[in-house]
Design an enzyme around this catalytic site. Sequence first.
Site: not given
Length: 399
Positions: A113, A115, A120, A286, A288, A293
């Site tokens: 899952h 991404k 380089d 979608h 996350k 603080d």
Amino acid sequence: MNERWRDGNQVELLINGEDFFPGVFQAVAGAQREVLVETFIIRDDKVGRELRQVLIEAAQRGVRIELIADGYGTPDLDESYLRGMLDAGVRLHLFDPQPLLLGMRTNLFRRLHRKLVVVDGQVAFVGGINFCADHLADFGTMAKQDYAVQVAGPSVEDIRRACLELLSQYGEVPAADAVRPGATAGPCRTCLAIRDNLQRRTDIEQHYLRAIQRSRQRVLIANAYFFPGYRLLRALRDAARRGVTVRLILQGLPDMPLVRLCSKLLYDTLLRDGVEIYEYCDRPLHGKVAVVDGQWATVGSSNLDPLSLSLNLEGNLMIEDTAFATSLDEHLQTLSDNSCRRVTRKAARRGYWWRAPLVFLSFHFLRHFPAIAGQLPAHRQVLHPATVEEQPGESQVQP
């Protein structure tokens, strides 16, 4: 918890595909040596086709291209999409593809899952955005709201190493050339947190727990699929009880209604202890991401649900930098003020008489979910190199 904090990084927040895709495609277009890409979903749409084109052009320049896509999330790329990449020298790996059963994908658990993109060894991208057009606003009402970061500096080496470790652990690939680590590029202190099913099973959850437990003023979390285990729920409630402002931004226009129903089972318990809940209603959420603080932030692929916290391979970047955290906090504050509805306890308690037993069972199930998941039937996931094989009268893509 495996930690490697790095000073001297530059981190740029990327909001939605409008920021993310041009950044990635421009970086790949300028690649000279190596491009590593991990993603859950690739689709044969305008975004997937642009990804395909920039990878082909880079491979034709002699750039090493390793493209890894999940076998569950990316099940249906056909010969017309793949042939040009494979012929150009792009190496496409499918993570744990499985045959359909009665036309259905059954390999839901233990997915790739993450991404991640590394170019380089000098610039990297970490986030929750897949390579498909539903991350662009012109997709319509179901376009997703999501986030990623572009990173330069010493942490790029860790992100690259994570990609190469995946290739070496799950498949056989040619050895990578050494790449000089990125020099100091900015003020951010960062740490790549990986969740896998080997030695780093709880690393992302532990980072969240520590940040919430240390919070003194404000915790702001935007998470698409929110159904955390007992420890995270307790940490959020304890923070609210000691006077910390705890605000959750969750889905109000869900792309998966069942997931929202699960989240709503927890609403009354959280609201009772002072946690604020806002539902984002402009489009499916979608993202996350989280801020604590105005100092600590995270952006990545991990939801706060059983699949992400106990089964999937995930990657989040933890960031300690006041300017970055403040910017993300202000963005999420604007989102909650202008595009969300606040959930009241009165609304949350409607139908509570039938939800209360489910809440009780959910708490105790989630408390023991990692141990339960460990007993599920499992096989060793592997990376399968994709090929295109000619059959009489047709072309077939083979894992």
